[in-house]
Design a protein around this motif. Structure first.
Motif, PDB file in Angstrom:
ATOM      1  N   ARG A 130       0.792  -1.234   0.000  1.00 31.93           N
ATOM      2  CA  ARG A 130       0.000   0.000   0.000  1.00 31.93           C
ATOM      3  C   ARG A 130       0.823   1.281   0.000  1.00 31.93           C
ATOM      4  O   ARG A 130       0.346   2.311  -0.455  1.00 31.93           O
ATOM      5  CB  ARG A 130      -0.932   0.008   1.230  1.00 31.93           C
ATOM      6  CG  ARG A 130      -1.929  -1.149   1.277  1.00 31.93           C
ATOM      7  CD  ARG A 130      -2.923  -1.067   0.146  1.00 31.93           C
ATOM      8  NE  ARG A 130      -3.878  -2.177   0.197  1.00 31.93           N
ATOM      9  CZ  ARG A 130      -4.799  -2.400  -0.730  1.00 31.93           C
ATOM     10  NH1 ARG A 130      -4.873  -1.597  -1.787  1.00 31.93           N
ATOM     11  NH2 ARG A 130      -5.622  -3.435  -0.635  1.00 31.93           N
ATOM     12  N   GLU A 169      -1.780   3.241  -2.240  1.00 33.39           N
ATOM     13  CA  GLU A 169      -2.749   4.247  -1.801  1.00 33.39           C
ATOM     14  C   GLU A 169      -2.372   5.660  -2.194  1.00 33.39           C
ATOM     15  O   GLU A 169      -3.224   6.558  -2.180  1.00 33.39           O
ATOM     16  CB  GLU A 169      -2.930   4.145  -0.289  1.00 33.39           C
ATOM     17  CG  GLU A 169      -3.582   2.824   0.132  1.00 33.39           C
ATOM     18  CD  GLU A 169      -3.724   2.692   1.630  1.00 33.39           C
ATOM     19  OE1 GLU A 169      -3.133   3.525   2.365  1.00 33.39           O
ATOM     20  OE2 GLU A 169      -4.411   1.750   2.074  1.00 33.39           O
ATOM     21  N   ARG A 170      -1.113   5.905  -2.526  1.00 31.49           N
ATOM     22  CA  ARG A 170      -0.695   7.226  -2.989  1.00 31.49           C
ATOM     23  C   ARG A 170       0.441   7.051  -3.981  1.00 31.49           C
ATOM     24  O   ARG A 170       1.149   6.037  -3.939  1.00 31.49           O
ATOM     25  CB  ARG A 170      -0.253   8.114  -1.830  1.00 31.49           C
ATOM     26  CG  ARG A 170       0.906   7.561  -1.027  1.00 31.49           C
ATOM     27  CD  ARG A 170       1.318   8.480   0.107  1.00 31.49           C
ATOM     28  NE  ARG A 170       2.367   7.894   0.928  1.00 31.49           N
ATOM     29  CZ  ARG A 170       3.666   7.952   0.646  1.00 31.49           C
ATOM     30  NH1 ARG A 170       4.067   8.567  -0.471  1.00 31.49           N
ATOM     31  NH2 ARG A 170       4.566   7.399   1.444  1.00 31.49           N
TER      32      ARG A 170
END
Length: 454
Positions: free
Chosen positions: A200, A411-412
């Motif tokens: 993530r 996630e980013r």
């Protein structure tokens, strides 16, 4: 100042080596051999980079020789440190590395006997004994646990990547930066291996691009494999499968066991002619958490073939005119026993040469898939009249869509993604998709490039 040096797998699919270092400490992720064209293979014989002698820890993502096969060279040249990897990877390297050294010794002996080497005399890159010495430095670690590396200045965590038994993604945390190395990603719907675990968070990502410009065929692999074999046997021929000893050999045996259970191919004998693949197949049942198979499925897979260990038995296969299936290493037809089978079976149009994985540029496998009508084997030109088939859906590598699926799970956006372990066309295609679909900053490093991770 944290920096990364791309010492392999840069605009090629082999020789994976990434050096991560600051002013005082260093570690390496993967330590593989270059394979394929001669100009790449020759890099294996260059003097060992002094920077590699100072590496404190080596992290192996998996056991394939293009990721682990340079370790004996490093150890023979005085390196002393820890080799961190999953337990299954360590067990497989116990098989692969000595076998690699043994094959290099045998190839050198054969080259000297036939006189086709450029070097007089031909010398192996390393010996079986060199490989066994390197095994003393392996330190298996559990997946999903944090390990201190670089003399306690950094940490690493391994998560499952699919691909082959024990394959891992590596997340290094150092100087408040999180660097993720994908290793070789597996497939999401592989019948044997678990899918790659989703990570993530990352400040930097080093991602493979083996199939960065391709999508695997969605056709049923078991059925298509059965069709090829039945077609070949129907004309009195033999199917020779250049086989990656770890991963593809076990997958092919699984598909063959399914065909047998369905009532197909019961009269067709199957031979696994690779001591390394035999040992790896037997090891499979020792790591049940690393794959999807039940014990019954694992046993059926291991029992579908006749295991060929002795050279005399391997030679006897070519003397036997009975239609059959021969699985033999290596998977790109760069060495090993499969070369003798190719030299025997390739000239006969009744036979089939079946490939089941990526064929790197410059290998015999790539030449055959591209339609070569003759290939050089042991110094002789061998005509190719056999049918050539490539079932790409049997590959252990994620295709372009699957790589994008894994990357999209972060996630980013990372500060930067480095695209490696791919031919230029595959790397460029994946870069275009990542830039357009995810909006990330991407870079395709060249061999030997150093980048500061700001």
């Amino acid at each position: 100042m944290l920096k990364i040096d791309f010492l392999g797998a840069a605009q090629t699919v082999t020789g994976s080596k990434y050096l991560l270092s600051d002013e005082r400490h260093s570690l390496m992720i993967d330590c593989g051999l270059f394979q394929g064209p001669r100009d790449l293979r020759d890099r294996n014989r260059l003097p060992v980079d002094p920077a590699l002698r100072r590496v404190e820890d080596v992290i192996l993502t998996h056991a394939h020789i293009d990721h682990s096969g340079y370790m004996p060279v490093l150890v023979r040249n005085g390196w002393r440190g820890r080799i961190l990897c999953s337990a299954a990877t360590a067990d497989l390297c116990q098989i692969l590395l000595p076998d690699s050294g043994h094959l290099q010794e045998k190839d050198a002996q054969f080259a000297n006997k036939r006189g086709y080497s450029r070097h007089q005399p031909a010398e192996p890159l390393y010996t079986e004994e060199d490989a066994r010495r390197a095994l003393e430095f392996f330190s298996p670690v559990a997946v999903h646990t944090v390990q201190h590396v670089a003399n306690g200045n950094a940490t690493v965590r391994l998560d499952r990547a699919g691909h082959i038994l024990g394959a891992s993604c590596a997340t290094v945390r150092w100087h408040d930066r999180r660097i993720v190395f994908s290793g070789d990603l597996g497939r999401y719907n592989d019948p044997i291996m678990h899918p790659p675990e989703q990570l993530r968070e990352a400040d930097y990502i080093v991602v493979e691009s083996t199939y960065g410009n391709r999508k695997h065929d969605d056709a049923d692999a078991t059925s298509m494999l059965g069709d090829v074999i039945e077609r070949t046997v129907g004309r009195g021929g033999t199917v020779v499968v250049p086989t990656f000893a770890v991963g593809r050999a076990q997958s092919l045996l699984f598909h063959l066991s399914k065909l047998h259970a369905a009532g197909r191919l019961r009269s067709v004998p199957v031979f696994l002619d690779s001591p390394m693949a035999v040992n790896a197949s037997e090891l499979f049942c020792s790591h049940p958490d690393d794959h999807k198979l039940s014990r019954a499925e694992c046993m059926a897979t291991c029992q579908i073939a006749t295991y060929v260990r002795e050279v005399s038995d391997s030679k006897a296969l070519n003397a036997n005119p009975m239609p059959k299936v021969i699985l033999s290493a290596s998977g790109m037809a760069t060495g090993g026993r499969v070369l003798h089978h190719l030299a025997h079976y390739a000239p006969d149009p009744r036979n089939t040469i079946l490939f089941a994985g990526f064929q790197a540029a410059g290998t015999r496998g790539a030449a055959l898939v591209a339609g070569a009508r003759e290939v050089k084997i042991h110094g002789d030109l061998v005509p190719v009249r056999a049918e050539i088939v490539n079932l790409s859906m049997l590959s252990a590598h994620a295709d372009a869509d699957e790589i994008m699926r894994w990357l999209a799970g972060f996630e980013r956006p990372p500060r930067r993604a480095f695209i490696t372990h791919g031919e230029p066309a595959g790397a460029e295609a994946l870069k275009g998709r990542i830039t357009q679909e995810l909006g990330w900053d991407c870079h395709i490093p060249f061999l030997g490039e150093q980048v500061v991770l700001t």
